[in-house]
Design an enzyme around this catalytic site. Structure first.
Site, PDB file in Angstrom:
ATOM      1  N   ARG A 166       0.822  -1.212   0.000  1.00  0.00           N
ATOM      2  CA  ARG A 166       0.000   0.000   0.000  1.00  0.00           C
ATOM      3  C   ARG A 166       0.858   1.265   0.000  1.00  0.00           C
ATOM      4  O   ARG A 166       1.746   1.401   0.840  1.00  0.00           O
ATOM      5  CB  ARG A 166      -0.917  -0.002   1.213  1.00  0.00           C
ATOM      6  CG  ARG A 166      -1.995  -1.049   1.082  1.00  0.00           C
ATOM      7  CD  ARG A 166      -2.726  -1.322   2.353  1.00  0.00           C
ATOM      8  NE  ARG A 166      -3.618  -2.462   2.098  1.00  0.00           N
ATOM      9  CZ  ARG A 166      -4.812  -2.627   2.643  1.00  0.00           C
ATOM     10  NH1 ARG A 166      -5.257  -1.759   3.506  1.00  0.00           N
ATOM     11  NH2 ARG A 166      -5.546  -3.669   2.339  1.00  0.00           N
TER      12      ARG A 166
ATOM     13  N   SER B  51     -22.011 -14.448  12.791  1.00  0.00           N
ATOM     14  CA  SER B  51     -21.404 -13.323  12.097  1.00  0.00           C
ATOM     15  C   SER B  51     -21.542 -13.501  10.587  1.00  0.00           C
ATOM     16  O   SER B  51     -21.200 -14.569  10.048  1.00  0.00           O
ATOM     17  CB  SER B  51     -19.924 -13.263  12.526  1.00  0.00           C
ATOM     18  OG  SER B  51     -19.229 -12.264  11.852  1.00  0.00           O
TER      19      SER B  51
ATOM     20  N   SER C 101     -19.415  -2.320   2.362  1.00  0.00           N
ATOM     21  CA  SER C 101     -18.601  -1.247   1.817  1.00  0.00           C
ATOM     22  C   SER C 101     -17.988  -1.541   0.450  1.00  0.00           C
ATOM     23  O   SER C 101     -17.901  -0.660  -0.393  1.00  0.00           O
ATOM     24  CB  SER C 101     -17.536  -0.911   2.862  1.00  0.00           C
ATOM     25  OG  SER C 101     -16.311  -0.688   2.285  1.00  0.00           O
TER      26      SER C 101
ATOM     27  N   HIS D  48     -21.920   2.537   6.588  1.00  0.00           N
ATOM     28  CA  HIS D  48     -21.990   3.086   5.227  1.00  0.00           C
ATOM     29  C   HIS D  48     -23.400   3.533   4.854  1.00  0.00           C
ATOM     30  O   HIS D  48     -23.702   3.734   3.681  1.00  0.00           O
ATOM     31  CB  HIS D  48     -21.474   2.068   4.208  1.00  0.00           C
ATOM     32  CG  HIS D  48     -20.012   1.849   4.351  1.00  0.00           C
ATOM     33  ND1 HIS D  48     -19.067   2.693   3.815  1.00  0.00           N
ATOM     34  CD2 HIS D  48     -19.320   0.911   5.039  1.00  0.00           C
ATOM     35  CE1 HIS D  48     -17.860   2.271   4.147  1.00  0.00           C
ATOM     36  NE2 HIS D  48     -17.983   1.194   4.891  1.00  0.00           N
TER      37      HIS D  48
ATOM     38  N   THR E   8     -20.675   5.319  12.305  1.00  0.00           N
ATOM     39  CA  THR E   8     -19.458   6.122  12.400  1.00  0.00           C
ATOM     40  C   THR E   8     -19.807   7.596  12.239  1.00  0.00           C
ATOM     41  O   THR E   8     -20.821   7.938  11.623  1.00  0.00           O
ATOM     42  CB  THR E   8     -18.437   5.731  11.310  1.00  0.00           C
ATOM     43  OG1 THR E   8     -17.244   6.504  11.493  1.00  0.00           O
ATOM     44  CG2 THR E   8     -18.962   5.990   9.913  1.00  0.00           C
TER      45      THR E   8
ATOM     46  N   LYS F  95     -17.640   9.028   8.245  1.00  0.00           N
ATOM     47  CA  LYS F  95     -17.919   8.868   6.822  1.00  0.00           C
ATOM     48  C   LYS F  95     -18.938   9.930   6.389  1.00  0.00           C
ATOM     49  O   LYS F  95     -18.554  11.074   6.243  1.00  0.00           O
ATOM     50  CB  LYS F  95     -18.299   7.417   6.544  1.00  0.00           C
ATOM     51  CG  LYS F  95     -17.028   6.535   6.659  1.00  0.00           C
ATOM     52  CD  LYS F  95     -17.204   5.045   6.656  1.00  0.00           C
ATOM     53  CE  LYS F  95     -15.829   4.383   6.862  1.00  0.00           C
ATOM     54  NZ  LYS F  95     -15.891   2.937   7.135  1.00  0.00           N
TER      55      LYS F  95
ATOM     56  N   THR G  74      -9.533   5.131  27.493  1.00  0.00           N
ATOM     57  CA  THR G  74      -9.001   5.926  26.386  1.00  0.00           C
ATOM     58  C   THR G  74      -9.552   7.345  26.484  1.00  0.00           C
ATOM     59  O   THR G  74     -10.658   7.549  26.994  1.00  0.00           O
ATOM     60  CB  THR G  74      -9.354   5.260  25.037  1.00  0.00           C
ATOM     61  OG1 THR G  74      -8.656   5.930  23.990  1.00  0.00           O
ATOM     62  CG2 THR G  74     -10.844   5.287  24.744  1.00  0.00           C
ATOM     63  N   THR G  75      -8.778   8.296  26.020  1.00  0.00           N
ATOM     64  CA  THR G  75      -9.184   9.698  26.088  1.00  0.00           C
ATOM     65  C   THR G  75     -10.440   9.942  25.270  1.00  0.00           C
ATOM     66  O   THR G  75     -10.583   9.410  24.165  1.00  0.00           O
ATOM     67  CB  THR G  75      -8.030  10.587  25.576  1.00  0.00           C
ATOM     68  OG1 THR G  75      -6.899  10.359  26.406  1.00  0.00           O
ATOM     69  CG2 THR G  75      -8.399  12.055  25.594  1.00  0.00           C
TER      70      THR G  75
ATOM     71  N   THR H  34      -8.427  -6.636   1.361  1.00  0.00           N
ATOM     72  CA  THR H  34      -9.683  -5.903   1.538  1.00  0.00           C
ATOM     73  C   THR H  34     -10.796  -6.569   0.724  1.00  0.00           C
ATOM     74  O   THR H  34     -11.949  -6.615   1.156  1.00  0.00           O
ATOM     75  CB  THR H  34      -9.502  -4.433   1.111  1.00  0.00           C
ATOM     76  OG1 THR H  34      -8.368  -3.903   1.810  1.00  0.00           O
ATOM     77  CG2 THR H  34     -10.714  -3.594   1.460  1.00  0.00           C
TER      78      THR H  34
HETATM   79  C1  LIG Z   1     -15.003   2.056   8.033  1.00  0.00           C
HETATM   80  C2  LIG Z   1     -15.809   0.977   8.693  1.00  0.00           C
HETATM   81  C3  LIG Z   1     -15.850   0.855  10.080  1.00  0.00           C
HETATM   82  C4  LIG Z   1     -14.965   1.653  10.967  1.00  0.00           C
HETATM   83  O1  LIG Z   1     -15.386   2.963  11.072  1.00  0.00           O
HETATM   84  P1  LIG Z   1     -14.290   4.089  11.399  1.00  0.00           P
HETATM   85  O2  LIG Z   1     -15.048   5.190  11.995  1.00  0.00           O
HETATM   86  O3  LIG Z   1     -13.631   4.430  10.090  1.00  0.00           O
HETATM   87  O4  LIG Z   1     -13.297   3.475  12.336  1.00  0.00           O
HETATM   88  C5  LIG Z   1     -16.717  -0.060  10.638  1.00  0.00           C
HETATM   89  N1  LIG Z   1     -17.499  -0.852   9.873  1.00  0.00           N
HETATM   90  C6  LIG Z   1     -17.451  -0.787   8.531  1.00  0.00           C
HETATM   91  C7  LIG Z   1     -18.315  -1.682   7.738  1.00  0.00           C
HETATM   92  C8  LIG Z   1     -16.590   0.111   7.898  1.00  0.00           C
HETATM   93  O5  LIG Z   1     -16.505   0.138   6.571  1.00  0.00           O
END
Ligand SMILES: *Cc1c(COP(=O)(O)O)cnc(C)c1O
Length: 404
Positions: A21, A136, A188, A216, A244, A247, A276-277, A362
């Site tokens: 990469r 899963s 994704s 997503h 998230t 995104k 964690t902070t 990936t």
């Molecule tokens: C990107 C992604 C995550 C992680 O989210 P981040 O906020 O980028 O750490 C979790 N699940 C899926 C399916 C993703 O594509």
């Protein structure tokens, strides 16, 4: 052991396979999405980004930026501690309220990233619910897989997006065994969408906890951007909705929404939440503003969908093969790691178009692709330049075109 030699040898293996990469060194331009300056070999150039997960350009929306600036003026840069020890800022509380409301749940809990939210929540639930077994989806994201693995709970992998296989696998485990089903709404890399109603029915039939990754989909689907579950009217039948802030919401961070008890349980027992902070208050404020905007405005969503349709029809017109799906993700299939990287390099060097090649691990070998994500802010000219460049490169690389 010669450690340096070991590292080098491992990396050479990746290079030989075409899977090494290289990060594009970019500086994104505020107010000029999707443009960025690319730094390469001491030179700079202006490129158009076609593979960002800032799907709607909310990372530079005036509402997001104003909220971040204001929070920084009021609170400074960092949170100053973990949530438990001085790090809980009022902006975190507002964000959690906003998220609970978005998904129509009792509560929400924010994490440093979506990855951490999956890893920590699944890890905690599956480790601490006595005797629980996890089911899963075969295509689940690495963050879920790692969380489940970390829990050491027995794991069953069901066929991707196949509720019948899920039903069969759940039936094989005794009715008294607690069960947790983990899956995504929009996947994704293929951009396919799960049969949500069917999966939920199977979960309910077996009294399983359901855990849905809407990473997503949040911001992008549903009348208020609550994701596929909102669009389908199914939010209250899912135990945990995870998302998230990095995104479509354009900022950074991750979260779960669920019952007040479940969120409190994770808050109280999850190492990945506790030690964690906390998110910077400015990030929390920016995310809250972005969510609020997308709750009441669907201009960005509509323009994005329009550009997705336009790109697909232009690709169809010139016979460039892409994977068909119901989402906003356009995977243009190359099917070879080296060619995929080669095309991506040429797009960048000769056309100032940036689309990162997506290679193993990936995606499976032989399905290497350019994952294109049209935004509301790409212009008609951007689209024509992209499609023109792809057409030339397809001929240049002697790649098969789809037969019309
Ligand atoms: C990107 C992604 C995550 C992680 O989210 P981040 O906020 O980028 O750490 C979790 N699940 C899926 C399916 C993703 O594509």
């Amino acid at each position: 052991m010669n450690f340096e030699q070991f590292f080098e040898c491992q990396l050479d293996g990746l290079r030989d396979a075409g899977n090494y990469r290289i990060f594009a060194d970019l500086e994104r331009h505020k107010g000029n999405f999707p443009r960025a300056t690319r730094y390469s070999d001491g030179k700079t150039s202006e490129v158009t980004v076609w593979c960002s997960n800032d799907y709607l350009g909310m990372g530079q929306h005036p509402a997001t930026l104003a909220a971040m600036t204001e929070a920084m003026e009021r609170c400074g840069a960092g949170a100053g501690g973990t949530r438990n020890i001085s790090g809980t800022n009022h902006y975190h509380i507002l964000l959690e309220e906003e998220l609970a409301d978005l998904h129509n749940k009792e509560a929400a809990l924010i994490f440093t990233s979506g990855y951490v939210s999956n890893w920590a929540t699944l890890g905690t639930l599956a480790a601490r619910i006595p005797g629980i077994e996890v089911f899963s989806d075969a295509d689940n994201h690495a963050s879920m897989i790692e969380g489940i693995r970390h829990s050491r709970a027995p794991k069953h992998i069901w066929k991707h997006n196949d509720p019948e296989d899920l039903d069969r696998k759940l039936s094989e485990v005794g009715p008294d065994t607690p069960k947790l089903v983990a899956f995504e709404s929009v996947y994704s890399m293929d951009g396919d969408i799960c049969p949500l109603a069917e999966i939920i029915e199977v979960c309910e039939k077996h009294s399983a906890l359901s855990y849905l990754d809407e990473v997503h989909a949040v911001g992008l689907y549903g009348p208020r951007g609550g994701g596929i579950a909102e669009r389908e009217g199914l939010m209250d039948r899912i135990s945990v909705i995870e998302g998230t802030l990095g995104k479509a919401f354009g900022v950074m961070g991750g979260y779960i929404t669920a019952s007040a008890n479940l969120c409190d349980f994770v808050r109280s027992f999850s190492s990945g939440f506790i030690f964690t902070t906390a998110l910077s208050p400015a990030l929390a404020a920016g995310a809250t503003a972005s969510i609020r905007h997308l709750k009441q405005c669907d201009l960005e969503r509509r323009r994005q969908q329009q550009n997705v349709r336009l790109l697909r029809s232009k690709l169809d017109a010139i016979g460039i093969p892409y994977m068909r799906n119901e989402s906003h993700i356009v995977p243009v299939m190359v099917g070879d790691a080296k060619k995929c990287k080669f095309i991506s390099d040429l797009l960048l060097d000769n056309y100032d178009i940036y689309v990162q090649p997506i290679n193993y691990p990936t995606v499976p070998r032989g399905t290497e692709r350019l994952r294109i994500t049209p935004s509301p802010l790409h212009s008609a000219e951007d689209l024509d330049l992209l499609v023109g460049a792809l057409s030339e490169l397809w001929s240049h690389c002697a790649l098969a075109k789809a037969v019309a």
